[in-house]
Design a protein around this motif. Structure first.
Motif, PDB file in Angstrom:
ATOM      1  N   LEU A   5       4.316  28.915  -6.777  1.00 53.55           N
ATOM      2  CA  LEU A   5       4.532  27.562  -6.271  1.00 53.55           C
ATOM      3  C   LEU A   5       3.275  26.731  -6.541  1.00 53.55           C
ATOM      4  O   LEU A   5       2.189  27.078  -6.076  1.00 53.55           O
ATOM      5  N   ILE A   6       3.442  25.660  -7.302  1.00 49.98           N
ATOM      6  CA  ILE A   6       2.345  24.730  -7.539  1.00 49.98           C
ATOM      7  C   ILE A   6       2.566  23.528  -6.634  1.00 49.98           C
ATOM      8  O   ILE A   6       3.553  22.803  -6.777  1.00 49.98           O
ATOM      9  N   VAL A   7       1.667  23.360  -5.671  1.00 58.33           N
ATOM     10  CA  VAL A   7       1.723  22.243  -4.730  1.00 58.33           C
ATOM     11  C   VAL A   7       0.589  21.299  -5.106  1.00 58.33           C
ATOM     12  O   VAL A   7      -0.575  21.704  -5.145  1.00 58.33           O
ATOM     13  N   HIS A   8       0.936  20.057  -5.394  1.00 59.83           N
ATOM     14  CA  HIS A   8      -0.068  19.137  -5.924  1.00 59.83           C
ATOM     15  C   HIS A   8       0.090  17.740  -5.360  1.00 59.83           C
ATOM     16  O   HIS A   8       1.181  17.322  -4.984  1.00 59.83           O
ATOM     17  N   HIS A   9      -1.036  17.047  -5.305  1.00 54.94           N
ATOM     18  CA  HIS A   9      -1.038  15.603  -5.045  1.00 54.94           C
ATOM     19  C   HIS A   9      -1.699  14.987  -6.268  1.00 54.94           C
ATOM     20  O   HIS A   9      -2.875  15.245  -6.542  1.00 54.94           O
ATOM     21  N   THR A  10      -0.933  14.203  -7.011  1.00 51.08           N
ATOM     22  CA  THR A  10      -1.346  13.748  -8.337  1.00 51.08           C
ATOM     23  C   THR A  10      -1.281  12.225  -8.422  1.00 51.08           C
ATOM     24  O   THR A  10      -0.381  11.682  -9.054  1.00 51.08           O
ATOM     25  N   PRO A  11      -2.242  11.536  -7.792  1.00 48.28           N
ATOM     26  CA  PRO A  11      -2.178  10.075  -7.778  1.00 48.28           C
ATOM     27  C   PRO A  11      -2.935   9.375  -8.904  1.00 48.28           C
ATOM     28  O   PRO A  11      -3.021   8.144  -8.897  1.00 48.28           O
ATOM     29  N   SER A  12      -3.491  10.131  -9.857  1.00 45.42           N
ATOM     30  CA  SER A  12      -4.304   9.490 -10.891  1.00 45.42           C
ATOM     31  C   SER A  12      -4.049  10.129 -12.249  1.00 45.42           C
ATOM     32  O   SER A  12      -3.588  11.270 -12.332  1.00 45.42           O
ATOM     33  N   PRO A  13      -4.370   9.417 -13.328  1.00 45.69           N
ATOM     34  CA  PRO A  13      -4.235  10.011 -14.670  1.00 45.69           C
ATOM     35  C   PRO A  13      -5.077  11.282 -14.834  1.00 45.69           C
ATOM     36  O   PRO A  13      -4.641  12.237 -15.485  1.00 45.69           O
ATOM     37  N   ALA A  14      -6.256  11.328 -14.253  1.00 39.00           N
ATOM     38  CA  ALA A  14      -7.098  12.520 -14.364  1.00 39.00           C
ATOM     39  C   ALA A  14      -6.415  13.722 -13.719  1.00 39.00           C
ATOM     40  O   ALA A  14      -6.369  14.817 -14.299  1.00 39.00           O
ATOM     41  N   LEU A  15      -5.859  13.532 -12.539  1.00 35.98           N
ATOM     42  CA  LEU A  15      -5.157  14.633 -11.875  1.00 35.98           C
ATOM     43  C   LEU A  15      -3.874  14.992 -12.599  1.00 35.98           C
ATOM     44  O   LEU A  15      -3.490  16.166 -12.640  1.00 35.98           O
ATOM     45  N   GLN A  16      -3.212  14.025 -13.207  1.00 29.78           N
ATOM     46  CA  GLN A  16      -2.014  14.327 -13.994  1.00 29.78           C
ATOM     47  C   GLN A  16      -2.362  15.243 -15.158  1.00 29.78           C
ATOM     48  O   GLN A  16      -1.651  16.203 -15.437  1.00 29.78           O
ATOM     49  N   GLU A  17      -3.478  14.958 -15.823  1.00 31.69           N
ATOM     50  CA  GLU A  17      -3.945  15.810 -16.922  1.00 31.69           C
ATOM     51  C   GLU A  17      -4.227  17.230 -16.439  1.00 31.69           C
ATOM     52  O   GLU A  17      -3.855  18.210 -17.084  1.00 31.69           O
ATOM     53  N   MET A  18      -4.883  17.335 -15.306  1.00 29.83           N
ATOM     54  CA  MET A  18      -5.217  18.643 -14.746  1.00 29.83           C
ATOM     55  C   MET A  18      -3.955  19.395 -14.336  1.00 29.83           C
ATOM     56  O   MET A  18      -3.813  20.598 -14.588  1.00 29.83           O
ATOM     57  N   PHE A  19      -3.027  18.699 -13.709  1.00 25.52           N
ATOM     58  CA  PHE A  19      -1.758  19.294 -13.298  1.00 25.52           C
ATOM     59  C   PHE A  19      -0.994  19.825 -14.511  1.00 25.52           C
ATOM     60  O   PHE A  19      -0.538  20.973 -14.518  1.00 25.52           O
ATOM     61  N   VAL A  47       9.944  26.498   3.542  1.00 21.35           N
ATOM     62  CA  VAL A  47      10.870  27.328   2.767  1.00 21.35           C
ATOM     63  C   VAL A  47      10.320  27.558   1.367  1.00 21.35           C
ATOM     64  O   VAL A  47      10.367  28.687   0.853  1.00 21.35           O
ATOM     65  N   ASP A  48       9.777  26.518   0.729  1.00 16.81           N
ATOM     66  CA  ASP A  48       9.160  26.677  -0.592  1.00 16.81           C
ATOM     67  C   ASP A  48       8.060  27.733  -0.546  1.00 16.81           C
ATOM     68  O   ASP A  48       7.958  28.585  -1.426  1.00 16.81           O
ATOM     69  N   VAL A  49       7.229  27.668   0.474  1.00 13.70           N
ATOM     70  CA  VAL A  49       6.107  28.601   0.612  1.00 13.70           C
ATOM     71  C   VAL A  49       6.611  30.015   0.871  1.00 13.70           C
ATOM     72  O   VAL A  49       6.133  30.981   0.261  1.00 13.70           O
ATOM     73  N   LEU A  50       7.577  30.149   1.742  1.00 15.48           N
ATOM     74  CA  LEU A  50       8.109  31.476   2.067  1.00 15.48           C
ATOM     75  C   LEU A  50       8.803  32.117   0.873  1.00 15.48           C
ATOM     76  O   LEU A  50       8.770  33.341   0.721  1.00 15.48           O
ATOM     77  N   GLU A  51       9.420  31.314   0.020  1.00 13.96           N
ATOM     78  CA  GLU A  51      10.128  31.847  -1.147  1.00 13.96           C
ATOM     79  C   GLU A  51       9.201  32.145  -2.318  1.00 13.96           C
ATOM     80  O   GLU A  51       9.620  32.748  -3.296  1.00 13.96           O
ATOM     81  N   ALA A  52       7.935  31.746  -2.224  1.00 14.50           N
ATOM     82  CA  ALA A  52       6.977  31.958  -3.320  1.00 14.50           C
ATOM     83  C   ALA A  52       6.144  33.210  -3.071  1.00 14.50           C
ATOM     84  O   ALA A  52       5.988  33.659  -1.933  1.00 14.50           O
ATOM     85  N   ASP A  53       5.605  33.734  -4.157  1.00 14.37           N
ATOM     86  CA  ASP A  53       4.763  34.926  -4.087  1.00 14.37           C
ATOM     87  C   ASP A  53       3.288  34.606  -4.304  1.00 14.37           C
ATOM     88  O   ASP A  53       2.429  35.475  -4.104  1.00 14.37           O
ATOM     89  N   GLY A  54       2.989  33.391  -4.736  1.00 14.39           N
ATOM     90  CA  GLY A  54       1.622  32.949  -4.952  1.00 14.39           C
ATOM     91  C   GLY A  54       1.589  31.433  -5.045  1.00 14.39           C
ATOM     92  O   GLY A  54       2.636  30.797  -5.215  1.00 14.39           O
ATOM     93  N   TYR A  55       0.382  30.873  -4.932  1.00 16.33           N
ATOM     94  CA  TYR A  55       0.246  29.425  -4.795  1.00 16.33           C
ATOM     95  C   TYR A  55      -0.894  28.896  -5.652  1.00 16.33           C
ATOM     96  O   TYR A  55      -1.966  29.498  -5.732  1.00 16.33           O
ATOM     97  N   LEU A  56      -0.640  27.756  -6.256  1.00 16.66           N
ATOM     98  CA  LEU A  56      -1.667  27.015  -6.976  1.00 16.66           C
ATOM     99  C   LEU A  56      -1.666  25.615  -6.381  1.00 16.66           C
ATOM    100  O   LEU A  56      -0.624  24.949  -6.343  1.00 16.66           O
ATOM    101  N   LEU A  57      -2.811  25.185  -5.884  1.00 22.02           N
ATOM    102  CA  LEU A  57      -2.928  23.936  -5.151  1.00 22.02           C
ATOM    103  C   LEU A  57      -3.784  22.950  -5.929  1.00 22.02           C
ATOM    104  O   LEU A  57      -4.816  23.336  -6.482  1.00 22.02           O
ATOM    105  N   GLY A  58      -3.365  21.688  -5.953  1.00 20.39           N
ATOM    106  CA  GLY A  58      -4.124  20.651  -6.639  1.00 20.39           C
ATOM    107  C   GLY A  58      -4.290  19.431  -5.766  1.00 20.39           C
ATOM    108  O   GLY A  58      -3.319  18.974  -5.152  1.00 20.39           O
ATOM    109  N   THR A  59      -5.506  18.887  -5.714  1.00 23.62           N
ATOM    110  CA  THR A  59      -5.772  17.745  -4.849  1.00 23.62           C
ATOM    111  C   THR A  59      -6.926  16.905  -5.365  1.00 23.62           C
ATOM    112  O   THR A  59      -7.843  17.434  -5.994  1.00 23.62           O
TER     113      THR A  59
END
Length: 150
Positions: A5-19, A47-59
């Motif tokens: 599960l990749i959970v991200h907050h992507t409010p900028s072009p720089a973060l979009q590139e990283m995502f 539910v998303d978190v419970l159904e996932a086996d690992g997490y990648l977070l972006g902020t």
């Protein structure tokens, strides 16, 4: 099939590139039999978190802290997922203009409370991401996904 599960907050072009780089790494042909699910931080659920086996977070790092969107995600999922997700792998990428240390510290503290296991050092980028930063994000995505292949 394991799920990342990749959970991200992507409010900028720089973060979009990283995502996009982390997604590309997580979904590269060398990663087999791992489903990659992407959710904006304000839409991700327990539910998303419970159904996932690992997490990648972006902020982004906002005023020395993680984004309000990622904090909202953690506020929403913390207690419903506290016992059920112990020991699961996670990693983090952060973009900042004035510093990323506070955001990393905050996410690591919450992940520690959840007893998630950090499987890679965070990728922290200041200013406009360069080629090496994007490659580091790609590697981060591939690393977290690869931990789920085993």
């Amino acid at each position: 099939m394991p799920r990342l599960l990749i959970v991200h907050h992507t409010p900028s072009p720089a973060l979009q590139e990283m995502f996009e780089a982390t997604v590309s790494g997580a979904t590269t042909d060398e990663i087999e039999n791992v489903e990659v699910v992407r959710r904006p931080a304000l839409a991700a659920t327990a539910v998303d978190v419970l159904e996932a086996d690992g997490y990648l977070l972006g902020t982004p790092a906002n005023i020395g802290y993680m984004s309000g969107a990622l904090k909202h995600f953690f506020d929403t999922i913390y207690y419903p997922c506290l016992d059920a997700t112990k020991g699961r792998p996670y990693a983090l990428y952060v973009h900042g203009n004035q510093g990323t240390e506070g955001a990393v510290r905050a996410v690591d503290g919450i992940a520690s409370g959840l007893e998630w296991q950090k499987v890679a050092n965070p990728v922290c980028v200041m200013g406009q991401p360069g080629r090496e930063d994007i490659e580091a994000c790609w590697e981060l995505g591939a690393t977290v996904a690869a931990t789920l292949m085993g």
